[in-house]
Design an enzyme around this catalytic site. Structure first.
Site, PDB file in Angstrom:
ATOM      1  N   SER A   1     -10.903  -0.873   3.206  1.00 15.21           N
ATOM      2  CA  SER A   1     -10.135  -1.030   4.463  1.00 15.21           C
ATOM      3  C   SER A   1      -9.700   0.335   4.981  1.00 15.21           C
ATOM      4  CB  SER A   1      -8.873  -1.857   4.218  1.00 15.21           C
ATOM      5  OG  SER A   1      -9.236  -3.083   3.638  1.00 15.21           O
TER       6      SER A   1
ATOM      7  N   ARG B   1       0.842  -1.223   0.000  1.00 20.65           N
ATOM      8  CA  ARG B   1       0.000   0.000   0.000  1.00 20.65           C
ATOM      9  C   ARG B   1       0.867   1.259   0.000  1.00 20.65           C
ATOM     10  NH1 ARG B   1      -2.600  -3.788  -0.791  1.00 20.65           N
ATOM     11  NH2 ARG B   1      -4.583  -4.377   0.080  1.00 20.65           N
TER      12      ARG B   1
ATOM     13  N   GLU C   1      -5.266   3.889   6.235  1.00 21.01           N
ATOM     14  CA  GLU C   1      -4.941   3.673   4.809  1.00 21.01           C
ATOM     15  C   GLU C   1      -5.372   4.823   3.889  1.00 21.01           C
ATOM     16  OE1 GLU C   1      -5.621  -0.297   3.032  1.00 21.01           O
ATOM     17  OE2 GLU C   1      -6.442   0.778   1.327  1.00 21.01           O
TER      18      GLU C   1
END
Ligand SMILES: Cc1cc2nc3c(=O)[nH]c(=O)nc-3n(C[C@H](O)[C@H](O)[C@H](O)COP(=O)(O)OP(=O)(O)OC[C@H]3O[C@@H](n4cnc5c(N)ncnc54)[C@H](O)[C@@H]3O)c2cc1C
Length: 366
Positions: free
Chosen positions: A244, A169, A351
């Site tokens: 998420s 990520r 995130e």
């Protein structure tokens, strides 16, 4: 360039947060980017680029120019109808093309590589920003290079996959937010190597087809991934969310061992063998903990307060109603972070990208 004034960004972010942009434009080509850059320089105002808006939290009206990426051409290779000429082909797509549409079209043309990344919301141009990943595959597997427009200098250039510094990520774009991705260049395969290491994919293919299949096609994998995602994840069209909300934390094997003693059943996946310190000869295996499991264990699943909450089937997904504010979502995230830290000694990292009236900011436990 004549930007629209005071435009609601509610349709442009999947949390449906109702904030306004002072100025708003769509970007159709590189020339639009030059004009937008001149506008920001002349008006001395901040700017923000939005793709599909599925990985950002807008907490305030934006006192600057919001650009929505609308460059959406795809450049298919000319020999695509004769796939057996080569077992690989190069494909380029402009940043504003819808990611899942590209995945679907590549599979229809007989190519593989993107099927595990089916149904991830958002645009092609955002895919390298956090190196999108799902079910054991990341964009990095297929990325060749990325075309970039530098909003500071107005220059264009290309970065190779290595230069993109893709990680979990993560990518170089996180530390260079003035680099706008205008085109993504991929290499796909006609020789299919199914990635079904995640048992749930093989199980779902078996349950859809009624038999166990050892060598599933890209379309079978795509169908399974879509089925799993539709079952497990809320559709932002009906339940606003950004997928998420936290990354899976990476810890050492020693931490996993001691946590497992207190929390039997702790869910973790091995990551890689990394030196503990440059000077040390000892090595420690690193593991990703399932952040959703940690949050679930603390009883947050299904939690609701005001307009925000935690999804009832997926503890990693924060959801909100039409009246909620970005700050409410972040406050809930902070409470979850603090609870996880207190109980597991692990810090969860947020995130999605966070924006206030002037630009990006971070919002984390100290
Ligand atoms: C239901 C759901 C499921 C999801 N599942 C996954 C998943 O499985 N795996 C995963 O990795 N992600 C997942 N996500 C997160 C998200 O879909 C991805 O991060 C996606 O790549 C974001 O694309 P976007 O176009 O919506 O980006 P946006 O939200 O518009 O932008 C995100 C950030 O990237 C920047 N950005 C956008 N476009 C560009 C560009 N062209 N150049 C430079 N910067 C740019 C923005 O400024 C912002 O900082 C999920 C989200 C949702 C809502």
């Amino acid at each position: 360039m004549k930007p629209q004034l005071k435009v609601s960004l509610k349709p442009y972010n999947t949390l449906s947060l109702d904030v306004k942009a002072d100025y708003f434009v769509r970007i159709h080509n590189i020339n639009d980017l030059h004009l937008a850059r001149n506008f920001c320089q002349m008006n001395d105002c901040p700017w923000l680029l939005i793709g599909g808006g599925s990985n950002l939290v807008l907490t305030q009206d934006f006192e600057g120019l919001v650009m929505v990426m609308a460059m959406d051409k795809v450049f298919w290779p000319s020999n695509i109808t004769v796939p057996k000429m080569s077992d690989k082909f190069a494909l380029s797509a402009e940043a504003g093309y819808e990611w899942d549409r590209l995945v679907e079209e590549t599979i229809q043309k007989g190519a593989s590589g993107l099927e595990n990344l089916s149904l991830i919301p958002g645009q092609v141009g955002a895919a390298p920003i956090q190196n999108i990943g799902a079910y054991g595959v990341e964009l990095a597997h297929c990325l060749t290079s990325v075309d970039v427009f530098d909003f500071k200098t107005g220059q264009t250039f290309q970065l190779t996959t290595t230069e993109c510094k893709l990680g979990y990520r993560d990518s170089i774009f996180k530390t260079h937010p003035h680099w706008i991705v205008t085109q993504v260049n991929l290499t796909l395969n006609f020789e299919h190597e199914p990635q079904v290491g995640y048992g749930i994919i093989a199980d779902t293919i078996a349950s859809i087809s009624g038999q166990s299949i050892t060598d599933p096609s890209p379309q079978q994998i795509r169908d399974a991934v879509i089925h799993i995602r539709r079952t497990k994840l809320p559709d932002p069209k009906y339940i606003p969310n950004v997928g998420s909300f936290f990354k899976n934390p990476v810890v050492t094997s020693e931490q996993v061992e001691s946590l497992t003693q207190i929390w039997p059943g702790l869910v973790s996946y091995p990551v890689a063998l990394i030196p503990v310190a440059k000077t040390s000869k000892t090595h420690s295996s690193y593991y990703k903990l399932a952040a959703g499991w940690l949050i679930d264990k603390l009883g947050w699943k299904g939690f609701r307060e005001g307009g925000v909450g935690v999804h009832e089937h997926q503890a990693l997904v924060l959801v909100c109603s039409g009246s909620a504010k970005g700050k409410d979502v972040l406050d809930l995230a902070l409470r979850i972070q603090a609870d996880v830290k207190a109980n597991f000694g692990v810090k969860l990292e947020i995130e999605p990208r966070l924006f206030d009236s002037r630009g990006e900011f971070t919002y984390n436990l100290d």
